[in-house]
Design a protein around this motif. Structure first.
Motif, PDB file in Angstrom:
ATOM      1  N   PHE A 348      30.785 -53.395 -30.205  1.00 34.42           N
ATOM      2  CA  PHE A 348      32.220 -53.248 -29.923  1.00 34.42           C
ATOM      3  C   PHE A 348      32.687 -51.801 -30.150  1.00 34.42           C
ATOM      4  N   PRO A 349      32.367 -51.172 -31.291  1.00 33.33           N
ATOM      5  CA  PRO A 349      32.796 -49.778 -31.485  1.00 33.33           C
ATOM      6  C   PRO A 349      32.161 -48.823 -30.472  1.00 33.33           C
ATOM      7  N   ARG A 350      30.894 -49.069 -30.105  1.00 28.91           N
ATOM      8  CA  ARG A 350      30.220 -48.182 -29.146  1.00 28.91           C
ATOM      9  C   ARG A 350      30.838 -48.319 -27.759  1.00 28.91           C
ATOM     10  N   LEU A 351      31.117 -49.558 -27.338  1.00 27.46           N
ATOM     11  CA  LEU A 351      31.776 -49.761 -26.052  1.00 27.46           C
ATOM     12  C   LEU A 351      33.177 -49.158 -26.067  1.00 27.46           C
ATOM     13  N   SER A 352      33.901 -49.325 -27.166  1.00 30.22           N
ATOM     14  CA  SER A 352      35.236 -48.728 -27.280  1.00 30.22           C
ATOM     15  C   SER A 352      35.158 -47.213 -27.174  1.00 30.22           C
ATOM     16  N   MET A 353      34.103 -46.630 -27.730  1.00 28.28           N
ATOM     17  CA  MET A 353      33.923 -45.179 -27.630  1.00 28.28           C
ATOM     18  C   MET A 353      33.783 -44.754 -26.173  1.00 28.28           C
ATOM     19  N   PHE A 354      32.952 -45.468 -25.386  1.00 30.37           N
ATOM     20  CA  PHE A 354      32.774 -45.140 -23.975  1.00 30.37           C
ATOM     21  C   PHE A 354      34.109 -45.230 -23.226  1.00 30.37           C
ATOM     22  N   ILE A 355      34.870 -46.309 -23.496  1.00 32.13           N
ATOM     23  CA  ILE A 355      36.141 -46.497 -22.793  1.00 32.13           C
ATOM     24  C   ILE A 355      37.143 -45.419 -23.206  1.00 32.13           C
ATOM     25  N   ALA A 356      37.201 -45.111 -24.510  1.00 35.68           N
ATOM     26  CA  ALA A 356      38.120 -44.076 -24.997  1.00 35.68           C
ATOM     27  C   ALA A 356      37.723 -42.702 -24.470  1.00 35.68           C
ATOM     28  N   ARG A 357      36.442 -42.442 -24.373  1.00 33.44           N
ATOM     29  CA  ARG A 357      35.961 -41.167 -23.838  1.00 33.44           C
ATOM     30  C   ARG A 357      36.462 -40.946 -22.409  1.00 33.44           C
ATOM     31  N   ASP A 358      36.596 -42.033 -21.651  1.00 36.56           N
ATOM     32  CA  ASP A 358      37.082 -41.943 -20.270  1.00 36.56           C
ATOM     33  C   ASP A 358      38.595 -42.031 -20.178  1.00 36.56           C
ATOM     34  N   GLY A 359      39.261 -42.140 -21.320  1.00 39.00           N
ATOM     35  CA  GLY A 359      40.721 -42.093 -21.335  1.00 39.00           C
ATOM     36  C   GLY A 359      41.417 -43.412 -21.118  1.00 39.00           C
ATOM     37  N   PHE A 360      40.733 -44.534 -21.332  1.00 40.14           N
ATOM     38  CA  PHE A 360      41.348 -45.840 -21.118  1.00 40.14           C
ATOM     39  C   PHE A 360      41.647 -46.582 -22.420  1.00 40.14           C
ATOM     40  N   MET A 361      41.264 -46.015 -23.547  1.00 37.94           N
ATOM     41  CA  MET A 361      41.625 -46.528 -24.861  1.00 37.94           C
ATOM     42  C   MET A 361      42.082 -45.346 -25.712  1.00 37.94           C
TER      43      MET A 361
END
Length: 630
Positions: A348-361
């Motif tokens: 969950f934290p790793r997936l959140s990192m990917f999404i946040a890196r792309d500006g969606f979280m």
């Protein structure tokens, strides 16, 4: 020599709990071998053995006791699905050695929207993984030791929340440490379940006291829905598909493995799926024959006080109820179920990192803490899963229908993305690889439809609503970040030099205040000393001192009829802004810093209060100079 600042009491407590920080240069030492990777990434998938077969039986009993024998055929169909999806994800790992979860694969090959749908589905699934696995683990404990219910109020919910907190704490200490902690329970579960299946098969083979008809106790009214037999079978199949949750976890966490990352990740996935297949089908075979050999085989819903898990009944049959073997099996079953939450805490934290890196979280979800883990994601997951357990009272009957919708949505989009990838890549044997992923995509899509149709009324509708809501949230966050970027990127515009006023707050006169005045002289612009008077009798003395030590700065006295230190300053700042709208105002506040935490209770944090009060006023800055007290 410069004094090295000592950590605060909270900082020291944090170090004691979580351990020393890990420098970035040591990141490669935190990577996992397949031996440690298996407990970190497979506990979710392996733990599903403990409740997937039971979930099938709970649905089949609707058709009558004679239908329980169909369980083994449904289990075999699920095993075929496990094998095909494992092969498909092995290809994904090799094609995306940097980490190829559903979000990345779908985004790169199908577009942003499908990728975000996959991400939303997976985030929901990870939250459910923590809630379901901890609730199932606590149910295993209560099946072994029912007396706990009389000692701990609302034991199912209370113990589930405690377990979520403990797993989150272990992950906050770092990835490698959590792998080491979880290795013994994971491998202990594999050994215990293997022994249970082997001895169980032997006991059934040599048993001679077979009963003429299955002896099944249940609180479910057989045939209560008058639904077609095919629908009930499909519903049971959908319930058993919870055995596939967690298979994707390895492909999400490829970068957590030691080099060569993709090779070690693929090896871990194959080992995990092989163990999962053996345990799942082995337990299914024992469960198929158990009603004929066990006097009190029961299938109760989890909210029934007589509920006993399937694994507890199998262990009681094989080793004897209350025997050492029974408690060993239950101990490791409970441990693996609770620690299955670790898979979600890893991904969950790793997936959140990917999404946040792309500006969606929110961007802080992409920040690694000093233990080289994404601590914000870990904390967020623990809170959300805890709320879910609290809301559903930790009841598996209520939580399981929500499960698997999200994971099969992600499976389908991931496999579709891999098909598109092979058609674009056209490397060696690309058509064979595309065919494998096409088969995986088709099967996952069919299973998704079955799960959505058969579990809709039981709670799957909630997940179907949450996915578009989360997707919309992603889009709104991205739009906000884009708007911020547009506003802040106009660096080529002419920047005019603005008029500047410095206001130095003077509550009384001492060395710390005089240092603040000296600092204000280093700023360009007009300087004013501002005193908010709460006691007019002190004003003459203040004026005399200011004439001597004020360094030529004019003193402005603000009355405070309501005895507020903050409001008169706000009113004065607003008055200046109204009279001179283009001016930049800096409010300088001297702040005392004490070496002991309890001494801070004697000082007012006026600077922080002003920062909050002035936060929404344009062209206003709050600066605080510090003076240190021994």
């Amino acid at each position: 020599m410069t004094d090295i600042p000592q950590p605060s009491p909270i900082g020291r407590l944090r170090r004691w709990l979580l351990g020393a920080p890990i420098p970035t240069s040591q990141a490669h030492h935190q990577k996992l071998t397949p031996l440690l990777g298996l407990p970190v990434f497979s506990s979710d998938a392996l733990s599903s053995v403990a409740y997937a077969t039971e979930a099938i039986l709970l649905i089949l009993i609707l058709l009558g006791r004679g239908a329980l024998s169909d369980q083994i055929w449904l289990s075999l169909a699920i095993v075929v699905l496990i094998i095909l999806i494992t092969i498909s994800y092995t290809q994904t790992i090799r094609a995306y050695p940097q980490g190829g979860g559903s979000y990345i694969v779908a985004s790169e090959n199908l577009g942003t929207s499908p990728g975000l749908v996959a991400a939303a589905a997976l985030l929901i699934d990870y939250i459910l993984t923590v809630s379901v696995s901890t609730s199932a683990g606590v149910a295993a404990i209560l099946s072994a030791i029912p007396s706990i219910r009389h000692v701990i109020p609302d034991a199912q919910v209370t113990l589930s929340l405690v377990c979520i907190g403990l797993v989150a704490f272990a992950n906050l200490r770092g990835m490698k440490e959590s792998g080491s902690v979880f290795a013994i329970p994971t491998y202990g579960f594999i050994v215990a379940m293997t022994g249970l299946i082997i001895f169980g098969a032997w006991k059934i083979h040599v048993a001679t006291n077979a009963f003429p008809a299955p002896q099944v106790l249940t609180d479910v009214s057989e045939g209560m829905h008058n639904a077609p037999r095919l629908f009930i079978l499909l519903r049971a199949f959908a319930a058993g598909c919870t055995a596939l949750t967690g298979i994707e976890a390895v492909s999400d966490g490829v970068q957590a493995f030691k080099a060569p990352e993709s090779k070690n990740a693929a090896k871990t996935l194959i080992i995990m799926s092989s163990i999962l297949t053996f345990l799942f089908i082995g337990l299914g075979i024992i469960a198929k024959d158990l009603p004929f050999y066990y006097n009190h085989f029961s299938i109760y819903s989890t909210n029934d006080p007589r509920y006993i898990t399937l694994t507890a009944q199998v262990a009681a049959f094989v080793f004897g109820n209350g025997s050492a073997g029974f408690y060993v099996v239950q101990m490791f079953v409970a441990a693996i179920l609770i620690l299955a939450a670790n898979t979600a805490f890893a991904d969950f934290p790793r997936l959140s990192m990917f999404i946040a890196r792309d500006g969606f979280m929110p961007r802080y979800m992409a920040r690694q803490g000093d233990k080289l883990v994404f601590h914000n994601g870990i904390i967020a997951l623990a809170i959300l899963a805890g709320l879910l357990v609290f809301f559903f009272k930790g009841q598996l009957d209520a939580l399981l229908p929500l499960y698997a919708v999200g994971v099969f949505t992600a499976f389908t989009l991931s496999q579709a993305g891999m098909v598109a990838h092979w058609f674009k890549d056209r490397g060696k044997n690309w058509h064979v690889r595309a065919f494998v992923n096409s088969v995986g995509m088709s099967l996952c899509a069919i299973v998704l439809v079955i799960i959505a149709a058969t579990k809709f009324a039981e709670g799957a509708w909630l997940v179907m609503i949450l996915i578009p809501i989360i997707y919309t949230g992603f889009i709104l966050i991205h739009r906000r970040y884009e708007a911020m970027t547009r506003q802040l990127s106009a660096m080529d515009e002419d920047v005019e030099e603005a008029e500047h006023i410095v206001l130095v707050l003077i509550p009384r006169l001492h060395r710390g205040i005089l240092n603040a005045v000296r600092y204000s002289h280093q700023l360009k612009g007009e300087i004013q000393a501002v005193h908010v008077t709460l006691n007019e009798r002190t004003l003459p003395d203040l004026h005399r001192q200011w004439e001597k030590y004020g360094q030529g700065v004019p003193l402005v006295v603000l009355p405070s009829p309501y005895r507020s230190l903050i409001q008169p300053v706000l009113d004065y700042v607003d008055q200046i802004r109204e009279e001179r709208p283009d001016v930049v105002i800096t409010v300088v506040v001297a702040e005392a810093v004490s070496t002991k935490w309890y001494q801070r209770l004697l000082t007012e944090n006026v600077a922080q209060q002003l920062k909050v009060a002035l936060a929404r006023r344009r062209r206003v800055v709050v600066a605080n100079t510090r003076y240190f007290l021994n």
